[in-house]
Design a protein around this motif. Structure first.
Motif, mmCIF file in Angstrom:
data_model
loop_
_atom_site.group_PDB
_atom_site.id
_atom_site.type_symbol
_atom_site.label_atom_id
_atom_site.label_comp_id
_atom_site.label_asym_id
_atom_site.label_seq_id
_atom_site.Cartn_x
_atom_site.Cartn_y
_atom_site.Cartn_z
ATOM 1 N N ILE A 4 -43.212 15.233 58.834
ATOM 2 C CA ILE A 4 -42.388 14.047 58.636
ATOM 3 C C ILE A 4 -40.996 14.361 59.188
ATOM 4 O O ILE A 4 -40.473 15.451 58.989
ATOM 5 N N SER A 5 -40.427 13.417 59.920
ATOM 6 C CA SER A 5 -39.067 13.622 60.412
ATOM 7 C C SER A 5 -38.098 12.916 59.465
ATOM 8 O O SER A 5 -38.519 12.261 58.516
ATOM 9 N N PHE A 6 -36.825 13.036 59.721
ATOM 10 C CA PHE A 6 -35.839 12.448 58.816
ATOM 11 C C PHE A 6 -34.711 11.830 59.616
ATOM 12 O O PHE A 6 -34.459 12.187 60.765
ATOM 13 N N GLU A 7 -34.040 10.882 58.964
ATOM 14 C CA GLU A 7 -32.826 10.283 59.507
ATOM 15 C C GLU A 7 -31.847 10.127 58.362
ATOM 16 O O GLU A 7 -32.202 9.581 57.317
ATOM 17 N N PHE A 8 -30.635 10.604 58.575
ATOM 18 C CA PHE A 8 -29.565 10.353 57.616
ATOM 19 C C PHE A 8 -28.954 9.010 57.966
ATOM 20 O O PHE A 8 -28.570 8.783 59.121
ATOM 21 N N VAL A 9 -28.932 8.104 57.004
ATOM 22 C CA VAL A 9 -28.432 6.748 57.226
ATOM 23 C C VAL A 9 -27.491 6.373 56.094
ATOM 24 O O VAL A 9 -27.537 6.968 55.012
ATOM 25 N N GLU A 10 -26.641 5.387 56.349
ATOM 26 C CA GLU A 10 -25.801 4.887 55.256
ATOM 27 C C GLU A 10 -26.628 3.935 54.396
ATOM 28 O O GLU A 10 -26.656 4.039 53.175
#
Length: 146
Positions: A4-10
């Motif tokens: 699984i990949s990830f994204e830091f988002v607001e």
């Protein structure tokens, strides 16, 4: 082994892509589609009594495991360094015990936090009263008028 990949988002996007976990540090939440493929949204609040997120600069780990007991699939897995590690299916009795233990842990944690918060407010109140109200009178800066 599934990755699984990830994204830091607001803000968590309205449409979630499969295979991506969206992490909002601002809102202390990580959200992803269930890793079993059922397409259900899985929300993991990040807090001392919920999930903890570890980011090593390249990968993320969520702890403890993710048990989707409220979903039809009831999938159960770990996210460790972006890898999905499947866990055994738990019987309903074990799930119930875990949920009860989690509830007790949260209640105890918030009792301690609230006690500390009350103590802090009490200290601030007395500090304010002494430094703003009484100290000027004691030092002779302002004469008592009563």
């Amino acid at each position: 082994m599934k990755i699984i990949s990830f994204e830091f988002v607001e803000h968590i996007p309205e449409k979630l892509d499969e295979g991506i976990i969206y992490v909002s540090l601002k809102y202390c939440t990580a959200v992803h589609k269930c890793c079993c493929g059922c397409q259900e949204e899985v929300v993991t609040p990040l807090s001392p009594v919920d999930w903890q997120l570890t980011f090593d600069g390249k990968t993320i780990t969520l702890d403890p495991s993710i048990g989707n007991w409220g979903l039809k699939c009831q999938s159960h897995y770990w996210i460790r360094k972006n890898k999905i590690i499947w866990s055994e299916k738990w019987p309903d009795s074990k799930i119930k015990l875990l949920q009860e233990a989690d509830q007790i842990e949260k209640e105890e944690y918030y009792k301690i936090i609230n006690k500390k918060r009350k103590r802090l407010w009490k200290w601030l109140f007395f500090y304010f009263v002494f430094t703003i109200v009484w100290y000027p009178h004691l030092s002779g800066q302002i004469p008592l008028s009563w």
